[in-house]
Structures are given as C-alpha cells and as structure tokens.
Design an enzyme around this catalytic site. Structure first.
Site, short mmCIF file in Angstrom:
data_model
loop_
_atom_site.label_atom_id
_atom_site.label_comp_id
_atom_site.label_asym_id
_atom_site.label_seq_id
_atom_site.Cartn_x
_atom_site.Cartn_y
_atom_site.Cartn_z
N LYS A 140 0.84 -1.20 0.00
CA LYS A 140 0.00 0.00 0.00
C LYS A 140 0.88 1.26 0.00
CE LYS A 140 -3.56 2.48 2.60
NZ LYS A 140 -4.60 2.42 3.64
N HIS A 280 -7.79 -29.14 -33.38
CA HIS A 280 -8.77 -28.18 -32.89
C HIS A 280 -9.59 -28.76 -31.73
CE1 HIS A 280 -7.49 -25.66 -36.07
NE2 HIS A 280 -8.05 -26.37 -37.04
#
Length: 528
Positions: A140, A280
């Site tokens: 922070k 695929h």
C-alpha cells in the site's frame, strides 16, 4: 514523493530460504541494516552477517509458537508511514518508529502443505498471518517501500539498486502489484481448501488464482493477447511437462495438447499402447495396438487429412520407430509420459516439432474442477471423471453385443467423452474409423463421421469403409431414431448411448428392426 528511494533498512522474513544469504550479503555490503525474525534471522546470523531480531525493536518476544511476532506498531508503522507527511513523521519520532524501506517476505508453504496431504491442523498452522499483513501494508505504501515476495525478483531488485542507488517508483509499483497478486492467490488457496474441507461445493465466493508460466505471442487469433498461467497442481499434462525441443507452445497448441493428453490417459498403459491425434481440440484418430507404432498407424488412418498439423499423444514411452512414422507428416506437438534417446534423435531433425514429456499420465477418474468465463461471471463444474465399465451397461435390444463388439463399444465411449457435442464416434477393432464432432444435430454428426470414413476408404484403397461392422458411441441420447438409422446405414452393428429420451422406445424398436445390439450407459458426456 521522490522517484528514487534509497534502501537503508530492510526486514527479511522468508519461509523459502533460496537465495537469502546472497541477498543479505549484497544488502549488507551496501550498508543496509537488516531486521529479521525466527529462522530467517538465524540463517543470516549463521552466515556471519549482522542482523537485528524484530523482537529487539518491538520489545516483545515472539510468542504463541511464532503466531505473534511482526503484528506490532513498530513494524507496521515503519512500513505504512508516509515519509512526506509531517504528521506521520512526527508520530514516528514520538514513538521511536524507524522506517522500513524494503520488505522481503515469502509466505508459509500452505499450498505445498496441502499438496503433501497434511492433516487439517497442520494445514491450519501453515496459514500465514503476519506475512500477508506486512506485504499488504508495505505494498500500500509503495510510494516509499519496496516489497519483494518472489525469489526470482531478488536479482532485479539488486540490479535496480545498483543502477539507481535505490528503487524507482515504477519498480516499486510493479513489485506491489506482484505482492498483491501473491496474497490474493494465497487467500484463494486457503478459501478453496476450507470449502473442500467442509464440503461446500458452492461457496458464496470462489476465488481462482494462477502463476504466469508463459507470455504467449497471441491467443486463438493474432489480434488477441494471451498468456498461460499454472495453478500449482501436479496433474501430469502440458502445464507440468518438460519441453525437449521445438518452438514455444502457442495458445492453440496448449489447448489442443491438453485435450490430446487427457484423452489418451483414458487408456491404461498396462492394457496396451494407445495413441490419440487431436486437431482443434477434437480427436481425428484414436487407436490401440500391439505396439505404439501399430496404434499410431491405426489412429492416423481414421482421418489422414485432419491429422496434418495435429497433436499426437501417447500413453507409453515414445520409441524410435513410432517417432520415425510421426515425422512422415507435419505434426505440431508430441506428448508422452517419456521418450527414448532414439526417438529424440529422430525428432532432432524436425526443429519446429515440439516434444513434451510428463513423467506420467493424468488420472481420468480423479476429482477436480473446470471453469469457463461467461459475460458477467464464470461457470464452475466438477471435471468429467465419469467412468463406465461393462458391468454398468444395460442391454436394451433383443440382441446383446458380442464380446468383440462390447470391447469396441467401451473404446468408443471413452473417446466420445472427449469429442465436442454433438458427438458420434465409430470404432472398429480398437480404432476410431469415423468421428463426427460439434454439430448442432446428432444426425449431422453421424452423417459427417460416415462420410469421412468413406473418403478414407477411397484414400486407403479399401473395398468398403471401415464403418461396416463398427460400434458407435453417442455422447448423449438419440432424441429420434434418425441418427441411429444413419449409423446403421453406415454399417454399424452395435450402439452405446446414455438413454433417457422420451422416444427411447421408438429408438430401441428401430435398433431391433435394424438388427443392432444397443446398450444404455445411464451417463451423458456432453462436452461444449
């Protein structure tokens, strides 16, 4: 707030001691005061380096088996104070709080403890509290404090200090982002584990986390950015594999390779060699054989056209003769549990072919979860680990399948589980001979699979397609008799399907009239 912040005081508290001494030596050489806790302090001190215990600055000893040691204003004030805020500076001076410019923390090994199968109480004790609290505080305050949570960032940290005499704001921002990602992943692991422990399958919040394994050139298409993240699990597959050669895997390579290896794992290597060829995300050929070479040839002969540029997965150690056969066409990826030196030498001539080994096969019956994003959220479900044996089948026609037909039915059923719905799979003698995938109509899937078999028969110079005398699997029930009749017209003699349609009686009657043997599984395998 200045851009460059010098490092004068650092707090090091790490579970993973990798690289710790080298980092501590480098910081000490720059005159950085080192603070530490418990085992980390002892490791630094044993290396002959000066270090102060955090308890010296808090005036409180570590207590409660180490549960309480850094949760103190002398620590968090040093991490959170804004150095350009007069009130913060005055509070530091009033209470004798020294600033901490660098925090190096990695957390208790909660994930590793769970993965090792530890008891509940041991897992609880490996939930870090002080570490995440310090990480969040320091991150922070990244305007003034540098936070390091990953061992791999020690080098970049020291390089940053060497170049700038401290750390830049951009570096601190990036490290803060990394730190928050780590605590988020940590909390996700804890919350997910606790949900499992109490048997809550639908917790109010479900967190998912991963670690970057590879930045990809693009996604499914070149205009899509993409990356590959791993979740830390040890399930054998593309995420845990060793790549021996070839270019980096692409997004589509990873997706298809996963599909191929999960499919081939359905076939226990103790029951013989098996090969799956994927294109695929759908199988274009799957087969068993007396050898891997035989299995590969049979799989390839299901659909040679689609196999070009495909993914090959094997359930046993890849050998030289099979590798040689694979190189006869362009193949993107080959994945197997292991590989012989002879096979490696064969593939060495194919520089672009990716060769992966995993050390084992994933357990197709293991529990797990899959998820998929949708607009506004995501769907989570159990992995499809459903399994059907001969004892689970219900014969619903006048004729029961023969032993040979039964073997092909079960083979076809395992393959259909990995074919996109609507799925129709024709199998003969332990090899697919026609696959219909992803159609909106089950009838169309049956037609496409049969047509592919006809074309392959012509290409192979066969007198008739191999669907003659085949077994057919349907991943879901036949809603009408038309799809079943199409399979019969293609030469199938036996059918396996879940059953459960409102028109089951009509479908069964059609099967009887066509002389088919049909069994119900009572289990569906939709795959979208």
């Amino acid at each position: 707030m200045p851009n460059i912040i010098p490092i004068t005081r650092a707090l090091l508290s790490v579970s993973d001691k990798t690289g710790l001494i080298d980092l501590a030596k480098a910081l000490d050489a720059r005159g950085v005061e080192l603070l530490s806790t418990g085992g980390t302090a002892k490791t630094i001190r044993d290396a002959g380096l000066p270090v102060r215990d955090v308890s010296e600055i808090t005036n409180f000893p570590e207590m409660m088996d180490g549960r309480v040691k850094t949760l103190h204003p002398m620590v968090h004030g040093g991490l959170l104070a804004l150095r350009d805020n007069p009130d913060h500076v005055a509070a530091m001076e009033e209470h004798g709080i020294g600033g901490i410019d660098l925090l190096v923390v990695n957390l208790y090994p909660f994930e590793a403890t769970v993965a090792a199968g530890a008891e509940y109480d041991d897992c609880i004790e490996n939930i870090d509290i002080g570490g995440p609290a310090m990480i969040r505080a320091a991150s922070k305050n990244h305007g003034f404090v540098t936070t390091i949570v990953d061992v791999q960032d020690y080098g970049p940290l020291l390089a940053e200090i060497a170049e700038h005499g401290g750390t830049s704001y951009a570096f601190r921002q990036r490290m803060a982002m990394t730190a928050y990602s780590r605590t988020a992943a940590y909390d996700a692991a804890v919350s997910g584990w606790m949900a499992d422990q109490i048997g809550d399958e639908t917790p109010v919040r479900r967190a998912i986390a991963g670690t970057l394994a590879q930045s990809l050139r693009y996604g499914e298409n070149p205009h899509q950015a993409a990356a590959f993240y791993v979740d830390g699990s040890d399930r054998p597959g593309v995420a845990t594999a060793d790549q021996h050669q070839g270019k980096e895997l692409s997004y589509n390579n990873i997706n298809d390779t996963d599909a191929a290896f999960e499919l081939v794992a359905e076939f226990d290597p103790a029951e013989g060699p098996a090969v799956a060829i994927i294109k695929h995300a759908n199988p274009c050929g799957v087969a068993r054989g007396a050898t891997l070479l035989d299995a590969y040839k049979a799989a390839y002969d299901c659909d040679r056209t689609s196999a070009f540029g495909g993914i090959v997965a094997l359930n046993q150690t890849l050998d030289g003769p099979t590798a040689q056969e694979i190189t006869n066409i362009f193949t993107e990826v080959v994945i197997a549990p292991d590989v012989t030196n002879e096979a490696k030498e064969v593939f060495a001539a194919k520089k672009n072919l990716r060769l992966l080994t995993t050390g084992g096969l994933p357990d197709p019956r293991a529990a797990g979860r899959t998820w998929r994003q949708v607009a506004g959220g995501y769907l989570i479900q159990d992995r499809d680990n459903g399994h059907i044996s001969a004892a689970d089948l219900k014969v619903v026609t006048k004729r029961a399948p023969t032993d040979a037909e039964l073997a092909d039915l079960l083979f076809a059923w395992r393959v259909a589980k990995h074919v996109k719905s609507n799925a129709i799979v024709y199998v003969k003698d332990g090899a697919t001979v026609g696959v219909g995938a992803g159609q909106m109509s089950r009838l169309d899937s049956a037609l496409i699979a049969a047509k592919k078999a006809e074309r392959m028969a012509e290409a192979l110079g066969l007198a008739q397609p191999l669907t003659i005398g085949s077994a057919v699997a349907s991943d879901a029930f036949f809603p009408f008799a038309d799809g079943l009749l199409e399979a019969a017209a293609a030469g199938a003699t036996t059918i396996i399907q879940p059953g459960g349609s409102m028109r089951d009686d009509e479908v069964i009657a059609a099967a009887d009239e066509a002389g088919l043997a049909m069994v119900f599984t009572g289990m569906r395998h939709f795959r979208h």
